[in-house]
Design a protein around this motif. Structure first.
Motif, PDB file in Angstrom:
ATOM      1  N   THR A 133       0.809  -1.217   0.000  1.00 24.51           N
ATOM      2  CA  THR A 133       0.000   0.000   0.000  1.00 24.51           C
ATOM      3  C   THR A 133       0.844   1.271   0.000  1.00 24.51           C
ATOM      4  OG1 THR A 133      -1.696  -1.215   1.216  1.00 24.51           O
ATOM      5  CG2 THR A 133      -1.904   1.173   1.146  1.00 24.51           C
ATOM      6  N   ILE A 134       1.706   1.415   0.997  1.00 25.35           N
ATOM      7  CA  ILE A 134       2.500   2.638   1.111  1.00 25.35           C
ATOM      8  C   ILE A 134       3.478   2.754  -0.054  1.00 25.35           C
ATOM      9  CG2 ILE A 134       4.237   3.844   2.492  1.00 25.35           C
ATOM     10  CD1 ILE A 134       2.806   2.812   4.972  1.00 25.35           C
ATOM     11  N   LYS A 135       4.120   1.664  -0.412  1.00 28.04           N
ATOM     12  CA  LYS A 135       5.091   1.684  -1.507  1.00 28.04           C
ATOM     13  C   LYS A 135       4.433   2.124  -2.816  1.00 28.04           C
ATOM     14  CE  LYS A 135       8.740  -1.178  -3.456  1.00 28.04           C
ATOM     15  NZ  LYS A 135       9.379  -2.497  -3.388  1.00 28.04           N
ATOM     16  N   GLN A 136       3.265   1.581  -3.134  1.00 22.02           N
ATOM     17  CA  GLN A 136       2.557   1.956  -4.362  1.00 22.02           C
ATOM     18  C   GLN A 136       2.141   3.417  -4.330  1.00 22.02           C
ATOM     19  OE1 GLN A 136      -0.642  -0.872  -4.579  1.00 22.02           O
ATOM     20  NE2 GLN A 136       0.542  -2.300  -5.822  1.00 22.02           N
ATOM     21  N   MET A 137       1.638   3.861  -3.204  1.00 19.24           N
ATOM     22  CA  MET A 137       1.205   5.249  -3.097  1.00 19.24           C
ATOM     23  C   MET A 137       2.397   6.200  -3.210  1.00 19.24           C
ATOM     24  SD  MET A 137      -1.772   4.927  -0.243  1.00 19.24           S
ATOM     25  CE  MET A 137      -2.617   6.464  -0.598  1.00 19.24           C
ATOM     26  N   ALA A 138       3.535   5.819  -2.676  1.00 18.91           N
ATOM     27  CA  ALA A 138       4.746   6.640  -2.795  1.00 18.91           C
ATOM     28  C   ALA A 138       5.199   6.717  -4.252  1.00 18.91           C
ATOM     29  CB  ALA A 138       5.850   6.072  -1.911  1.00 18.91           C
ATOM     30  N   GLN A 139       5.125   5.603  -4.954  1.00 20.77           N
ATOM     31  CA  GLN A 139       5.554   5.575  -6.352  1.00 20.77           C
ATOM     32  C   GLN A 139       4.674   6.437  -7.243  1.00 20.77           C
ATOM     33  OE1 GLN A 139       5.577   1.364  -7.162  1.00 20.77           O
ATOM     34  NE2 GLN A 139       7.670   1.103  -6.410  1.00 20.77           N
ATOM     35  N   THR A 140       3.404   6.539  -6.916  1.00 18.45           N
ATOM     36  CA  THR A 140       2.497   7.343  -7.741  1.00 18.45           C
ATOM     37  C   THR A 140       2.436   8.794  -7.294  1.00 18.45           C
ATOM     38  OG1 THR A 140       0.575   6.777  -6.386  1.00 18.45           O
ATOM     39  CG2 THR A 140       1.047   5.344  -8.290  1.00 18.45           C
ATOM     40  N   GLY A 141       3.137   9.122  -6.212  1.00 19.86           N
ATOM     41  CA  GLY A 141       3.167  10.507  -5.741  1.00 19.86           C
ATOM     42  C   GLY A 141       1.987  10.901  -4.877  1.00 19.86           C
ATOM     43  N   GLU A 142       1.141   9.955  -4.531  1.00 19.48           N
ATOM     44  CA  GLU A 142      -0.034  10.259  -3.725  1.00 19.48           C
ATOM     45  C   GLU A 142       0.313  10.713  -2.306  1.00 19.48           C
ATOM     46  OE1 GLU A 142      -3.551   7.472  -4.395  1.00 19.48           O
ATOM     47  OE2 GLU A 142      -1.829   6.308  -5.137  1.00 19.48           O
ATOM     48  N   LEU A 143       1.507  10.388  -1.855  1.00 19.04           N
ATOM     49  CA  LEU A 143       1.887  10.684  -0.483  1.00 19.04           C
ATOM     50  C   LEU A 143       3.047  11.682  -0.398  1.00 19.04           C
ATOM     51  CD1 LEU A 143       1.676   7.037   0.851  1.00 19.04           C
ATOM     52  CD2 LEU A 143      -0.069   8.799   0.920  1.00 19.04           C
ATOM     53  N   ASP A 144       3.203  12.505  -1.395  1.00 18.30           N
ATOM     54  CA  ASP A 144       4.333  13.431  -1.451  1.00 18.30           C
ATOM     55  C   ASP A 144       4.325  14.496  -0.360  1.00 18.30           C
ATOM     56  OD1 ASP A 144       5.459  12.137  -3.571  1.00 18.30           O
ATOM     57  OD2 ASP A 144       4.787  13.574  -5.084  1.00 18.30           O
ATOM     58  N   GLU A 145       3.216  14.759   0.236  1.00 22.98           N
ATOM     59  CA  GLU A 145       3.126  15.845   1.213  1.00 22.98           C
ATOM     60  C   GLU A 145       3.235  15.381   2.662  1.00 22.98           C
ATOM     61  OE1 GLU A 145       3.241  19.010   0.232  1.00 22.98           O
ATOM     62  OE2 GLU A 145       3.434  18.135  -1.764  1.00 22.98           O
ATOM     63  N   VAL A 146       3.760  14.162   2.870  1.00 24.54           N
ATOM     64  CA  VAL A 146       3.865  13.604   4.217  1.00 24.54           C
ATOM     65  C   VAL A 146       5.249  12.987   4.399  1.00 24.54           C
ATOM     66  CG1 VAL A 146       2.958  11.824   5.771  1.00 24.54           C
ATOM     67  CG2 VAL A 146       1.408  13.094   4.307  1.00 24.54           C
ATOM     68  N   CYS A 147       5.810  13.115   5.594  1.00 28.09           N
ATOM     69  CA  CYS A 147       7.031  12.403   5.965  1.00 28.09           C
ATOM     70  C   CYS A 147       6.609  11.150   6.726  1.00 28.09           C
ATOM     71  CB  CYS A 147       7.910  13.278   6.849  1.00 28.09           C
ATOM     72  SG  CYS A 147       8.555  14.734   5.998  1.00 28.09           S
ATOM     73  N   VAL A 148       7.248  10.025   6.427  1.00 24.77           N
ATOM     74  CA  VAL A 148       6.827   8.757   7.020  1.00 24.77           C
ATOM     75  C   VAL A 148       7.973   8.095   7.769  1.00 24.77           C
ATOM     76  CG1 VAL A 148       5.962   6.441   6.553  1.00 24.77           C
ATOM     77  CG2 VAL A 148       5.137   8.372   5.218  1.00 24.77           C
ATOM     78  N   ALA A 149       7.682   7.650   8.978  1.00 21.07           N
ATOM     79  CA  ALA A 149       8.620   6.857   9.762  1.00 21.07           C
ATOM     80  C   ALA A 149       7.974   5.502  10.028  1.00 21.07           C
ATOM     81  CB  ALA A 149       8.937   7.551  11.079  1.00 21.07           C
ATOM     82  N   VAL A 150       8.729   4.443   9.821  1.00 18.17           N
ATOM     83  CA  VAL A 150       8.249   3.094  10.089  1.00 18.17           C
ATOM     84  C   VAL A 150       8.988   2.584  11.317  1.00 18.17           C
ATOM     85  CG1 VAL A 150       8.017   0.753   9.204  1.00 18.17           C
ATOM     86  CG2 VAL A 150       7.762   2.700   7.653  1.00 18.17           C
ATOM     87  N   ILE A 151       8.235   2.286  12.366  1.00 22.45           N
ATOM     88  CA  ILE A 151       8.791   1.846  13.632  1.00 22.45           C
ATOM     89  C   ILE A 151       8.492   0.365  13.823  1.00 22.45           C
ATOM     90  CG2 ILE A 151       8.786   2.178  16.144  1.00 22.45           C
ATOM     91  CD1 ILE A 151       9.647   4.661  14.483  1.00 22.45           C
TER      92      ILE A 151
END
Length: 89
Positions: free
Chosen positions: A56-74
């Motif tokens: 989910t996150i990887k696909q959304m990052a590739q399409t630019g849907e999540l460009d306005e957020v910084c993400v940390a995976v804990i």
């Protein structure tokens, strides 16, 4: 909590590399860039966490849907104190 996480995921992550950074780096970046911080808390043994992170996150990052957020995976098992602090309401 789960609905809040999903809402954040659907709202807006720049790159896979950014997801690999540690929490402190991503937190600092979110402040410097004035972007919301999305924190995904999961575990290696969790199948749903893998789907969320690897698909989910990887696909959304590739399409630019999540460009306005910084993400940390804990990883809850590797950093239990941070995970506890972040998930205690």
């Amino acid at each position: 909590m789960v609905s809040l996480l999903l809402a954040l995921v659907l709202s807006s992550v720049t790159s896979e590399q950014q997801m690999q950074q540690n929490y402190a780096s991503v937190y600092k970046q979110s402040i410097e860039e004035n972007k919301p911080l999305m924190v995904v808390v999961g575990a290696e043994w969790c199948p749903a966490c893998h789907v969320l992170k690897d698909s989910t996150i990887k696909q959304m990052a590739q399409t630019g849907e999540l460009d306005e957020v910084c993400v940390a995976v804990i990883d809850k098992d590797r950093d239990p104190e941070l995970a506890k602090q972040l998930t205690q309401g």
